[in-house]
Design a protein around this motif. Structure first.
Motif, PDB file in Angstrom:
ATOM      1  N   GLU A   1     -40.985 -36.707   6.440  1.00 52.68           N
ATOM      2  CA  GLU A   1     -41.975 -37.668   6.254  1.00 52.68           C
ATOM      3  C   GLU A   1     -43.379 -36.356   6.449  1.00 52.68           C
ATOM      4  N   ASN A   2     -44.164 -36.755   5.914  1.00 57.29           N
ATOM      5  CA  ASN A   2     -45.393 -35.804   6.055  1.00 57.29           C
ATOM      6  C   ASN A   2     -46.011 -36.195   7.704  1.00 57.29           C
TER       7      ASN A   2
ATOM      8  N   TYR B   1     -40.451 -38.815  13.101  1.00 60.80           N
ATOM      9  CA  TYR B   1     -40.230 -38.389  12.015  1.00 60.80           C
ATOM     10  C   TYR B   1     -38.732 -38.425  11.700  1.00 60.80           C
TER      11      TYR B   1
ATOM     12  N   ARG C   1     -45.355 -30.432   5.847  1.00 61.54           N
ATOM     13  CA  ARG C   1     -44.020 -30.662   6.132  1.00 61.54           C
ATOM     14  C   ARG C   1     -43.493 -29.491   6.918  1.00 61.54           C
TER      15      ARG C   1
ATOM     16  N   SER D   1     -37.653 -36.554   0.474  1.00 62.85           N
ATOM     17  CA  SER D   1     -38.567 -37.985   0.293  1.00 62.85           C
ATOM     18  C   SER D   1     -39.926 -37.567   0.122  1.00 62.85           C
TER      19      SER D   1
ATOM     20  N   HIS E   1     -47.572 -43.825   4.762  1.00 68.91           N
ATOM     21  CA  HIS E   1     -46.605 -43.424   3.734  1.00 68.91           C
ATOM     22  C   HIS E   1     -47.219 -41.843   3.765  1.00 68.91           C
TER      23      HIS E   1
END
Length: 222
Positions: free
Chosen positions: A48-49, A35, A218, A158, A90
């Motif tokens: 990022e998740n 990540y 997150r 993001s 995503h």
């Protein structure tokens, strides 16, 4: 003239580092997922998740694609939005609160699930909840539906609109328009039509019905 040229090149290098190096570090989870991370104020966040399918000790997190099993489980569980693994790229995984609260630790080593107080610090760093969402969201309409109001992603966080899974029937909702993330006791959320960041949609201290909602994660660095 030569010294001016050298100074200019040094200044350009500084700018490149200032705007680019904050995203240079990465984090690897126990599954080997890598990540991007970002420093926002004094905090370091995943950019990022979370996608992990095992706890920190190596034990598997239950995969619960079935609607009935999802809605009734009292164990930590994860799924993909619409049970479509292509959404992981995503949007990462959706986790219930039992996974968040598991003592085996969902977060990778050296990281943790953020507290509500840490979200407040994030919002304050970004100058208030009325603009923080815009500074956190990926800009444009590639992932977020129009109008994606106020989105600049100037923080580098993001944020993406991964939607959520409903607790009662295991149905999926709002991908593209809404993003929801867990804290240790409740959620925070961002919407495509506003630059605000909202809190306390799913407050497990207030109402246990939210325990089986599926939301993104997150992590923040220890």
């Amino acid at each position: 003239m030569k010294s001016i040229k050298i100074t200019l090149l040094a200044f350009i290098a500084f700018l490149n580092c200032f705007y680019g190096c904050k995203n240079a570090n990465t984090l690897t989870d126990i599954d080997g997922n890598v990540y991007k991370t970002v420093k926002i104020g004094d905090q370091v966040w995943m950019a990022e998740n979370l996608k992990v399918t095992r706890y920190r000790n190596g034990n598997p997190i239950l995969h619960r694609p079935e609607a009935k099993e999802w809605s009734k489980t009292t164990d930590g569980a994860y799924c993909y939005y619409n049970n479509d693994s292509s959404n992981i790229l995503h949007f990462g995984n959706l986790y219930n609160w039992h996974a968040i609260n598991d003592s085996r630790n969902l977060a990778p080593e050296g990281w943790h699930i953020p507290s509500p107080e840490e979200i407040t610090t994030l919002v304050n760093t970004l100058k208030g909840d009325t603009v923080a969402g815009g500074k956190l969201k990926i800009s444009g309409a590639g992932l977020w539906l129009s109008p994606n109001a106020g989105a600049t992603n100037e923080s580098g966080f993001s944020a993406v609109p991964g939607g959520y899974r409903f607790n009662e029937d295991g149905s999926f909702h709002t991908m593209g328009s809404n993003g929801y993330w867990w804290t240790t006791t409740r959620s925070y959320e961002i919407f495509s039509w506003t630059p605000r960041l909202y809190e306390v949609f799913a407050d497990v201290n207030r109402d246990t019905q939210y325990l089986n909602y599926g939301l993104a994660v997150r992590c923040i660095k220890d």
